[in-house]
Design a protein around this motif. Structure first.
Motif, PDB file in Angstrom:
ATOM      1  N   MET A   1       0.738  -1.065   0.179  1.00 48.33           N
ATOM      2  CA  MET A   1      -0.059  -0.008   0.025  1.00 48.33           C
ATOM      3  C   MET A   1       0.892   1.186  -0.044  1.00 48.33           C
ATOM      4  O   MET A   1       1.755   1.174   0.917  1.00 48.33           O
ATOM      5  N   SER A   2       0.667   2.187  -0.798  1.00 50.09           N
ATOM      6  CA  SER A   2       1.429   3.313  -0.832  1.00 50.09           C
ATOM      7  C   SER A   2       1.116   4.257   0.285  1.00 50.09           C
ATOM      8  O   SER A   2      -0.112   4.063   0.610  1.00 50.09           O
ATOM      9  N   GLU A   3       1.943   5.198   0.524  1.00 50.97           N
ATOM     10  CA  GLU A   3       1.769   6.292   1.491  1.00 50.97           C
ATOM     11  C   GLU A   3       0.939   7.397   0.869  1.00 50.97           C
ATOM     12  O   GLU A   3       0.673   7.368  -0.299  1.00 50.97           O
ATOM     13  N   ASN A   4       0.764   8.391   1.791  1.00 50.00           N
ATOM     14  CA  ASN A   4      -0.123   9.479   1.421  1.00 50.00           C
ATOM     15  C   ASN A   4       0.568  10.131   0.149  1.00 50.00           C
ATOM     16  O   ASN A   4       1.622  10.829   0.368  1.00 50.00           O
ATOM     17  N   THR A   5       0.042  10.272  -1.047  1.00 53.92           N
ATOM     18  CA  THR A   5       0.447  11.067  -2.220  1.00 53.92           C
ATOM     19  C   THR A   5      -0.419  12.182  -2.373  1.00 53.92           C
ATOM     20  O   THR A   5      -0.013  12.767  -3.266  1.00 53.92           O
ATOM     21  N   THR A   6      -1.527  12.501  -1.791  1.00 51.73           N
ATOM     22  CA  THR A   6      -2.315  13.716  -2.031  1.00 51.73           C
ATOM     23  C   THR A   6      -1.855  14.658  -0.824  1.00 51.73           C
ATOM     24  O   THR A   6      -2.581  14.588   0.101  1.00 51.73           O
ATOM     25  N   HIS A   7      -1.203  15.677  -1.201  1.00 53.97           N
ATOM     26  CA  HIS A   7      -0.890  16.512   0.023  1.00 53.97           C
ATOM     27  C   HIS A   7      -0.782  17.934  -0.540  1.00 53.97           C
ATOM     28  O   HIS A   7      -0.065  18.105  -1.835  1.00 53.97           O
ATOM     29  N   GLY A   8      -1.318  18.973   0.041  1.00 54.80           N
ATOM     30  CA  GLY A   8      -0.944  20.237  -0.429  1.00 54.80           C
ATOM     31  C   GLY A   8      -0.115  21.186   0.512  1.00 54.80           C
ATOM     32  O   GLY A   8      -0.585  20.940   1.834  1.00 54.80           O
ATOM     33  N   ILE A   9       0.682  21.697   0.259  1.00 50.22           N
ATOM     34  CA  ILE A   9       1.628  22.659   1.304  1.00 50.22           C
ATOM     35  C   ILE A   9       1.132  24.197   1.023  1.00 50.22           C
ATOM     36  O   ILE A   9       1.293  24.671  -0.041  1.00 50.22           O
ATOM     37  N   ASP A  10       0.775  24.794   1.990  1.00 55.60           N
ATOM     38  CA  ASP A  10       0.598  26.081   2.139  1.00 55.60           C
ATOM     39  C   ASP A  10       1.683  26.958   2.788  1.00 55.60           C
ATOM     40  O   ASP A  10       2.545  26.355   3.527  1.00 55.60           O
ATOM     41  N   SER A  11       1.717  28.090   2.830  1.00 55.16           N
ATOM     42  CA  SER A  11       2.564  28.897   3.432  1.00 55.16           C
ATOM     43  C   SER A  11       2.838  28.765   4.984  1.00 55.16           C
ATOM     44  O   SER A  11       3.782  28.771   5.328  1.00 55.16           O
ATOM     45  N   VAL A  12       1.596  28.583   5.627  1.00 61.88           N
ATOM     46  CA  VAL A  12       1.770  28.230   7.060  1.00 61.88           C
ATOM     47  C   VAL A  12       2.532  26.890   7.277  1.00 61.88           C
ATOM     48  O   VAL A  12       3.363  26.992   8.106  1.00 61.88           O
ATOM     49  N   GLY A  13       2.183  26.095   6.611  1.00 62.71           N
ATOM     50  CA  GLY A  13       2.793  24.727   6.566  1.00 62.71           C
ATOM     51  C   GLY A  13       4.297  24.722   6.245  1.00 62.71           C
ATOM     52  O   GLY A  13       5.076  23.977   6.798  1.00 62.71           O
ATOM     53  N   ILE A  14       4.569  25.523   5.228  1.00 62.73           N
ATOM     54  CA  ILE A  14       6.007  25.488   4.792  1.00 62.73           C
ATOM     55  C   ILE A  14       6.700  26.188   5.820  1.00 62.73           C
ATOM     56  O   ILE A  14       7.881  25.659   6.295  1.00 62.73           O
ATOM     57  N   TRP A  15       6.505  27.305   6.207  1.00 63.75           N
ATOM     58  CA  TRP A  15       7.216  28.119   7.269  1.00 63.75           C
ATOM     59  C   TRP A  15       7.389  27.465   8.629  1.00 63.75           C
ATOM     60  O   TRP A  15       8.217  27.327   9.479  1.00 63.75           O
ATOM     61  N   GLY A  16       5.877  27.121   9.083  1.00 66.32           N
ATOM     62  CA  GLY A  16       5.767  26.455  10.287  1.00 66.32           C
ATOM     63  C   GLY A  16       6.480  25.057  10.422  1.00 66.32           C
ATOM     64  O   GLY A  16       7.180  24.826  11.413  1.00 66.32           O
ATOM     65  N   GLY A  17       6.532  24.204   9.288  1.00 68.99           N
ATOM     66  CA  GLY A  17       7.163  23.116   9.109  1.00 68.99           C
ATOM     67  C   GLY A  17       8.843  23.357   9.376  1.00 68.99           C
ATOM     68  O   GLY A  17       9.470  22.650   9.968  1.00 68.99           O
ATOM     69  N   GLY A  18       9.211  24.235   8.541  1.00 71.04           N
ATOM     70  CA  GLY A  18      10.628  24.636   8.494  1.00 71.04           C
ATOM     71  C   GLY A  18      11.086  24.963   9.982  1.00 71.04           C
ATOM     72  O   GLY A  18      12.186  24.567  10.495  1.00 71.04           O
ATOM     73  N   PHE A  19      10.475  25.827  10.415  1.00 70.16           N
ATOM     74  CA  PHE A  19      10.933  26.398  11.908  1.00 70.16           C
ATOM     75  C   PHE A  19      10.498  25.237  12.846  1.00 70.16           C
ATOM     76  O   PHE A  19      11.582  25.122  13.781  1.00 70.16           O
ATOM     77  N   THR A  20       9.535  24.572  12.920  1.00 72.94           N
ATOM     78  CA  THR A  20       9.309  23.634  13.967  1.00 72.94           C
ATOM     79  C   THR A  20      10.195  22.554  13.690  1.00 72.94           C
ATOM     80  O   THR A  20      11.001  22.015  14.587  1.00 72.94           O
ATOM     81  N   GLY A  21      10.349  22.109  12.514  1.00 75.85           N
ATOM     82  CA  GLY A  21      11.339  21.008  12.261  1.00 75.85           C
ATOM     83  C   GLY A  21      12.716  21.218  12.532  1.00 75.85           C
ATOM     84  O   GLY A  21      13.619  20.313  12.849  1.00 75.85           O
ATOM     85  N   GLY A  22      13.237  22.632  12.199  1.00 74.82           N
ATOM     86  CA  GLY A  22      14.558  23.035  12.417  1.00 74.82           C
ATOM     87  C   GLY A  22      14.951  23.141  13.962  1.00 74.82           C
ATOM     88  O   GLY A  22      15.869  22.656  14.559  1.00 74.82           O
ATOM     89  N   LEU A  23      13.949  23.570  14.562  1.00 78.11           N
ATOM     90  CA  LEU A  23      14.011  23.706  16.127  1.00 78.11           C
ATOM     91  C   LEU A  23      13.984  22.151  16.811  1.00 78.11           C
ATOM     92  O   LEU A  23      15.202  21.810  17.522  1.00 78.11           O
ATOM     93  N   VAL A  24      13.094  21.531  16.671  1.00 79.78           N
ATOM     94  CA  VAL A  24      13.255  20.109  17.178  1.00 79.78           C
ATOM     95  C   VAL A  24      14.465  19.111  16.583  1.00 79.78           C
ATOM     96  O   VAL A  24      15.012  18.677  17.533  1.00 79.78           O
TER      97      VAL A  24
END
Length: 177
Positions: A1-24
């Motif tokens: 079974m394949s993993e989630n392939t339908t995702h949309g990234i918005d600006s909140v996810g981009i910067w929030g993901g980069g900031f939080t991922g970088g910090l953690v």
């Protein structure tokens, strides 16, 4: 079974993901470096300014970690990144590759520049538990491991914040109606 392939990234996810991922990721990497060979103190000693080397090292390290997390977010959110990265594992692998390249860049460029700026020609390594070349090897391995840990966590956190989850989670999550 394949993993989630339908995702949309918005600006909140981009910067929030980069900031939080970088910090953690930076915290996890910092723990590897600090507990493994006390390299955070070494980093703090290269930063001009007041305070204890450990506190300055942690502060500087986390700031850099967040900034590089935002660089990762910028890269993977571009059209080519979105075409290549579809699954959770894809983001984790991209994070690992980013962490490895970052380790090479930090060790080969940033660290020598910081040493030159601090007027240091060779690193004092009195904190290593093993003397000589073996201690330097341990230090280099921990530096490499720390960057891989950073990249792994950065990729995973970025994916999760942007709704890309592992296949096992997808299979166990009830469908939304």
């Amino acid at each position: 079974m394949s993993e989630n392939t339908t995702h949309g990234i918005d600006s909140v996810g981009i910067w929030g993901g980069g900031f939080t991922g970088g910090l953690v990721g930076g915290i996890a990497m910092g723990l590897v470096l600090h507990l493994g060979a006390n390299q955070i103190e070494l980093l703090g000693g290269l930063v001009p300014g007041g305070g204890t080397a450990v506190a300055v090292g942690w502060t500087f390290h986390l700031i850099i970690s967040v900034l590089f997390g935002l660089v990762f977010a910028t890269l993977v959110s571009r059209t080519v990144g979105q075409e290549l990265l579809e699954t959770f594992i894809d983001y984790v692998i991209a994070g690992l590759a980013f962490g490895a390249l970052l380790g090479l860049f930090a060790g080969g460029v940033l660290f020598p520049v910081a040493m030159a700026g601090a007027g240091v020609e060779t690193l004092p390594l009195p904190f290593l538990p093993i003397p000589g070349i073996a201690g330097e090897l341990v230090s280099a391995l921990l530096f490499a491991l720390g960057h891989l840990v950073y990249g792994l966590i950065l990729g995973a956190v970025f994916a999760a914040i942007n709704g890309v989850t592992p296949a096992a989670v997808e299979r166990r999550t009830p469908l939304k109606r």
